[in-house]
Every structure is written in structure tokens, then in C-alpha cells.
Design a protein around this motif. Structure first.
Motif, short mmCIF file in Angstrom:
data_model
loop_
_atom_site.label_atom_id
_atom_site.label_comp_id
_atom_site.label_asym_id
_atom_site.label_seq_id
_atom_site.Cartn_x
_atom_site.Cartn_y
_atom_site.Cartn_z
N UNK A 126 0.75 -1.32 0.00
CA UNK A 126 0.02 -0.20 0.10
C UNK A 126 0.89 1.08 -0.06
N UNK A 127 1.91 1.13 0.81
CA UNK A 127 2.78 2.33 0.45
C UNK A 127 3.32 2.59 -0.79
N UNK A 128 3.67 1.67 -1.42
CA UNK A 128 4.32 1.63 -2.73
C UNK A 128 3.08 2.36 -3.64
N UNK A 129 2.04 1.75 -3.54
CA UNK A 129 0.82 2.43 -4.16
C UNK A 129 0.64 3.83 -4.12
N UNK A 130 0.65 4.20 -2.84
CA UNK A 130 0.55 5.69 -2.36
C UNK A 130 1.50 6.54 -2.90
N UNK A 131 2.70 6.04 -3.07
CA UNK A 131 3.94 7.10 -3.46
C UNK A 131 3.63 6.97 -4.70
N UNK A 132 3.22 5.88 -5.60
CA UNK A 132 3.07 5.60 -7.13
C UNK A 132 2.12 6.81 -7.56
N UNK A 133 1.26 7.32 -6.59
CA UNK A 133 0.04 8.33 -7.12
C UNK A 133 0.98 9.37 -7.70
N UNK A 134 2.14 9.73 -6.96
CA UNK A 134 2.89 11.00 -7.31
C UNK A 134 4.22 10.68 -8.23
N UNK A 135 4.76 9.54 -8.00
CA UNK A 135 6.04 9.44 -8.76
C UNK A 135 6.09 7.78 -8.90
N UNK A 136 6.69 7.65 -9.94
CA UNK A 136 7.20 6.08 -10.74
C UNK A 136 8.09 5.47 -9.72
N UNK A 137 7.90 4.53 -9.03
CA UNK A 137 8.58 3.93 -7.87
C UNK A 137 8.34 2.31 -7.75
N UNK A 138 9.30 1.70 -7.64
CA UNK A 138 9.09 0.14 -7.64
C UNK A 138 9.26 -0.30 -6.24
N UNK A 139 8.61 -1.32 -5.76
CA UNK A 139 8.85 -2.00 -4.52
C UNK A 139 10.35 -2.33 -4.21
N UNK A 140 11.08 -2.76 -5.17
CA UNK A 140 12.57 -2.70 -4.91
C UNK A 140 13.39 -1.53 -4.41
N UNK A 141 12.81 -0.31 -5.03
CA UNK A 141 13.16 1.09 -4.48
C UNK A 141 12.85 1.20 -3.12
N UNK A 142 11.39 0.69 -2.92
CA UNK A 142 10.71 1.32 -1.68
C UNK A 142 11.17 0.52 -0.31
N UNK A 143 11.46 -0.75 -0.43
CA UNK A 143 11.97 -1.71 0.78
C UNK A 143 13.19 -1.19 1.44
N UNK A 144 14.44 -0.93 0.43
CA UNK A 144 15.44 -0.42 1.09
C UNK A 144 15.13 0.88 1.99
N UNK A 145 14.38 1.63 1.45
CA UNK A 145 13.84 3.00 2.32
C UNK A 145 13.38 2.56 3.64
N UNK A 146 12.36 1.56 3.62
CA UNK A 146 11.70 1.20 4.90
C UNK A 146 12.58 0.51 5.86
N UNK A 147 13.60 -0.30 5.33
CA UNK A 147 14.63 -0.94 6.31
C UNK A 147 15.40 0.03 6.90
N UNK A 148 15.85 1.31 6.13
CA UNK A 148 16.61 2.29 6.51
C UNK A 148 16.00 3.03 7.51
N UNK A 149 14.78 3.49 7.51
CA UNK A 149 13.83 4.31 8.48
C UNK A 149 13.75 3.65 9.65
N UNK A 150 13.59 2.33 9.57
CA UNK A 150 13.29 1.44 10.59
C UNK A 150 14.47 1.37 11.10
#
Length: 106
Positions: free
Chosen positions: A27-51
């Protein structure tokens, strides 16, 4: 969209989404995709880093026989999001001034 999200702005977007409602990766990926083209493979490292930076925490919840990992913003994450919001307002005002031609030479 013509403009790309750089890491700090992507962090701010993710924190903003999760601050509104605990979310899982898809769902995070889908919401970000509403604004910019991003893949899950790009988002998951961001989530891990924020964690890792203690800005997000996770918990698992059963969903249709599987566990779904949800992300929740921490107090430190809320503080960082407020910092990003303030920075964004200042940046936005400066860019708006440049684009509209309303800057004054010093």
C-alpha cells in the motif's frame, strides 16, 4: 511527473503516509506511485533504513492465512516528519519565488 524524488523527500513522503495510518509495503508503494514512478524494490530499502534509524517500527498481522508486515511511525519519526514539513515549506516557497519571478536581487 517531470521531477524526481530524492532520498530525503522520499523519506518524508513515506513518513507522511505512515503517520496518517499504519501501512504495509504494497500500500505504501501504491500511494507513493500516485505521485512518482517507484518500484517496491526501491521502496523496501527505504523502509529498512527508516526502521534502522528508529523512525519506523514494524509489527506483523495475519491476513488471509499469511502475516503482513505493517509499518508504524515512532515518536522520533514524527519529529523527523515535522522537520521535513518545515524544510519542505521553506524549499517550496523559495522555488515558487524563483519560478514566478518574484525574487528580489540583494
Amino acid at each position: 511527473m517531470t521531477y524526481q524524488l530524492q532520498a530525503p523527500l522520499l523519506d518524508a513522503c513515506v513518513l507522511g503516509i505512515v503517520a496518517q495510518e499504519d501501512s504495509y509495503g504494497y500500500t505504501l508503494t501504491q500511494k507513493v506511485r500516485e505521485v512518482v514512478d517507484i518500484s517496491e524494490s526501491t521502496l523496501y530499502p527505504v523502509l529498512r533504513r527508516l526502521q534502522k534509524e528508529n523512525l519506523l517500527e514494524t509489527y506483523d498481522q495475519p491476513f488471509q492465512g499469511r502475516n503482513r508486515r505493517y509499518y508504524r511511525v515512532t515518536e522520533a519519526g514524527k519529529e523527523k516528519l515535522n522537520f521535513y514539513r518545515d524544510e519542505w515549506k521553506e524549499y517550496q516557497n523559495k522555488v515558487d519565488a524563483l519560478i514566478s519571478g518574484s525574487t528580489k536581487e540583494g
